[in-house]
Design a protein around this motif. Structure first.
Motif, short mmCIF file in Angstrom:
data_model
loop_
_atom_site.label_atom_id
_atom_site.label_comp_id
_atom_site.label_asym_id
_atom_site.label_seq_id
_atom_site.Cartn_x
_atom_site.Cartn_y
_atom_site.Cartn_z
N GLU A 86 0.85 -1.20 0.00
CA GLU A 86 0.00 0.00 0.00
C GLU A 86 0.88 1.25 0.00
OE1 GLU A 86 -2.98 -0.28 3.09
OE2 GLU A 86 -3.84 -2.10 2.19
N PHE A 87 1.94 1.22 0.77
CA PHE A 87 2.89 2.34 0.78
C PHE A 87 3.55 2.49 -0.60
CE2 PHE A 87 7.00 4.36 1.65
CZ PHE A 87 6.58 5.48 2.36
N PHE A 88 3.91 1.39 -1.21
CA PHE A 88 4.49 1.39 -2.56
C PHE A 88 3.61 2.18 -3.53
CE2 PHE A 88 4.31 -1.04 -6.65
CZ PHE A 88 5.61 -0.89 -7.09
N TYR A 89 2.30 1.95 -3.48
CA TYR A 89 1.40 2.65 -4.39
C TYR A 89 1.14 4.10 -3.98
CZ TYR A 89 0.61 -1.42 -7.24
OH TYR A 89 0.78 -2.47 -8.12
N ARG A 90 1.48 4.48 -2.78
CA ARG A 90 1.37 5.88 -2.34
C ARG A 90 2.62 6.68 -2.68
NH1 ARG A 90 -2.61 6.87 1.72
NH2 ARG A 90 -3.53 4.98 2.53
N VAL A 126 -3.92 -5.97 -3.74
CA VAL A 126 -3.61 -4.57 -3.44
C VAL A 126 -3.53 -3.76 -4.74
CG1 VAL A 126 -1.86 -2.99 -2.50
CG2 VAL A 126 -2.49 -5.05 -1.24
N THR A 127 -2.93 -4.32 -5.77
CA THR A 127 -2.83 -3.62 -7.06
C THR A 127 -4.22 -3.35 -7.62
OG1 THR A 127 -0.66 -4.58 -7.50
CG2 THR A 127 -1.89 -3.73 -9.40
N GLY A 128 -5.10 -4.33 -7.56
CA GLY A 128 -6.47 -4.14 -8.06
C GLY A 128 -7.20 -3.03 -7.32
N LYS A 129 -7.09 -3.04 -6.00
CA LYS A 129 -7.75 -2.00 -5.20
C LYS A 129 -7.15 -0.63 -5.44
CE LYS A 129 -9.26 -5.13 -1.59
NZ LYS A 129 -9.12 -5.54 -0.20
N ALA A 130 -5.82 -0.55 -5.47
CA ALA A 130 -5.16 0.75 -5.71
C ALA A 130 -5.49 1.27 -7.10
CB ALA A 130 -3.65 0.61 -5.54
N ASN A 131 -5.57 0.38 -8.06
CA ASN A 131 -5.90 0.77 -9.43
C ASN A 131 -7.32 1.34 -9.49
OD1 ASN A 131 -5.14 1.06 -12.12
ND2 ASN A 131 -5.82 -0.99 -12.68
N GLU A 132 -8.23 0.70 -8.82
CA GLU A 132 -9.63 1.12 -8.83
C GLU A 132 -9.87 2.37 -7.98
OE1 GLU A 132 -13.50 -0.60 -6.65
OE2 GLU A 132 -12.56 -2.00 -8.05
N GLN A 133 -9.30 2.39 -6.77
CA GLN A 133 -9.64 3.44 -5.80
C GLN A 133 -8.73 4.66 -5.85
OE1 GLN A 133 -10.20 1.67 -1.84
NE2 GLN A 133 -10.85 -0.23 -2.83
N ASP A 176 -1.46 11.41 -0.13
CA ASP A 176 -2.42 11.36 0.96
C ASP A 176 -3.74 10.75 0.47
OD1 ASP A 176 -3.45 11.75 3.49
OD2 ASP A 176 -4.11 13.80 3.07
N PHE A 177 -3.70 9.48 0.12
CA PHE A 177 -4.89 8.78 -0.32
C PHE A 177 -5.65 8.25 0.91
CE2 PHE A 177 -2.30 7.48 -4.23
CZ PHE A 177 -2.88 8.43 -5.06
N PRO A 178 -6.97 8.10 0.80
CA PRO A 178 -7.69 7.44 1.89
C PRO A 178 -7.29 5.96 1.96
CG PRO A 178 -9.13 7.75 0.01
CD PRO A 178 -7.82 8.44 -0.32
N ASP A 179 -7.54 5.32 3.09
CA ASP A 179 -7.24 3.89 3.20
C ASP A 179 -7.99 3.13 2.12
OD1 ASP A 179 -5.64 4.37 5.38
OD2 ASP A 179 -7.20 3.84 6.85
N LEU A 180 -7.40 2.05 1.64
CA LEU A 180 -8.07 1.19 0.66
C LEU A 180 -9.25 0.49 1.32
CD1 LEU A 180 -5.05 -0.45 -1.21
CD2 LEU A 180 -6.61 1.29 -2.09
#
Length: 182
Positions: A86-90, A126-133, A176-180
């Protein structure tokens, strides 16, 4: 966590291998955010290619297939693989193939190199959620089995700690993204 180049790492440590552009900034951000949360060590190096014992110069040529990457050694009882991803995608822009800010080339691609089937499963979730959200369906991150890891030359290890005014890719900052959401 030790700031020496090769700290003692317990046998129970798990490995995460991530590529997110210039490895100096990636290593530096992970140390800054997780050194007191279960991160034992972060090493910069090369993976993902088919060239044995690569040098920085060879990797920068674009002819090795390797990415600049970061090897994270962590305590899985204190720090989860999911948290690291999650940090990686932030902390980088996963939407630009073979590029982070002004750094262009295959060595700057975004990639997750999993070491177990469980890591692959978590990486895909995590990739799917980060991609979508977070990233509007534009993530280009590779998710591949980890191959051979090659440590970068010693002068690259802890580079930004040793050179506080050194180059940092402008795309490396914590968003500063919201939590997945599940």
């Amino acid at each position: 966590m030790s700031t020496s180049s090769r700290p003692q790492v317990p046998e129970n440590a798990e490995r995460a291998i991530l590529a997110a552009g210039c490895f100096w900034g990636v290593e530096h951000l992970y140390r800054k955010h997780f050194s007191d949360k279960g991160l034992y060590d972060a090493r910069v190096g090369y993976t993902g290619g088919d060239f044995a014992n690569p040098s920085y110069r060879a990797v920068c040529s674009g002819n090795t297939g390797h990415a600049e990457a970061t090897l994270l050694l962590y305590d899985p009882s204190r720090l989860s693989y999911r948290t690291l991803l999650e940090f990686f995608y932030r902390m980088h822009d996963p939407t630009t193939p073979n590029r982070q800010g002004p750094d262009v080339g295959t060595q700057y691609r975004s990639g997750i190199f999993y070491t177990t089937p469980e890591q692959e499963k978590i990486a895909r979730e995590v990739t799917g959620k980060a991609n979508e959200q977070w990233w509007g369906g534009k993530i280009t991150t590779e998710i591949l089995p980890a191959g051979q890891w090659w440590d970068a030359e010693e002068y690259h290890q802890l580079y930004l700690s040793k050179n506080p005014g050194g180059y940092e890719c402008p795309s490396h900052f914590v968003r500063d993204f919201p939590d997945l959401k599940d």
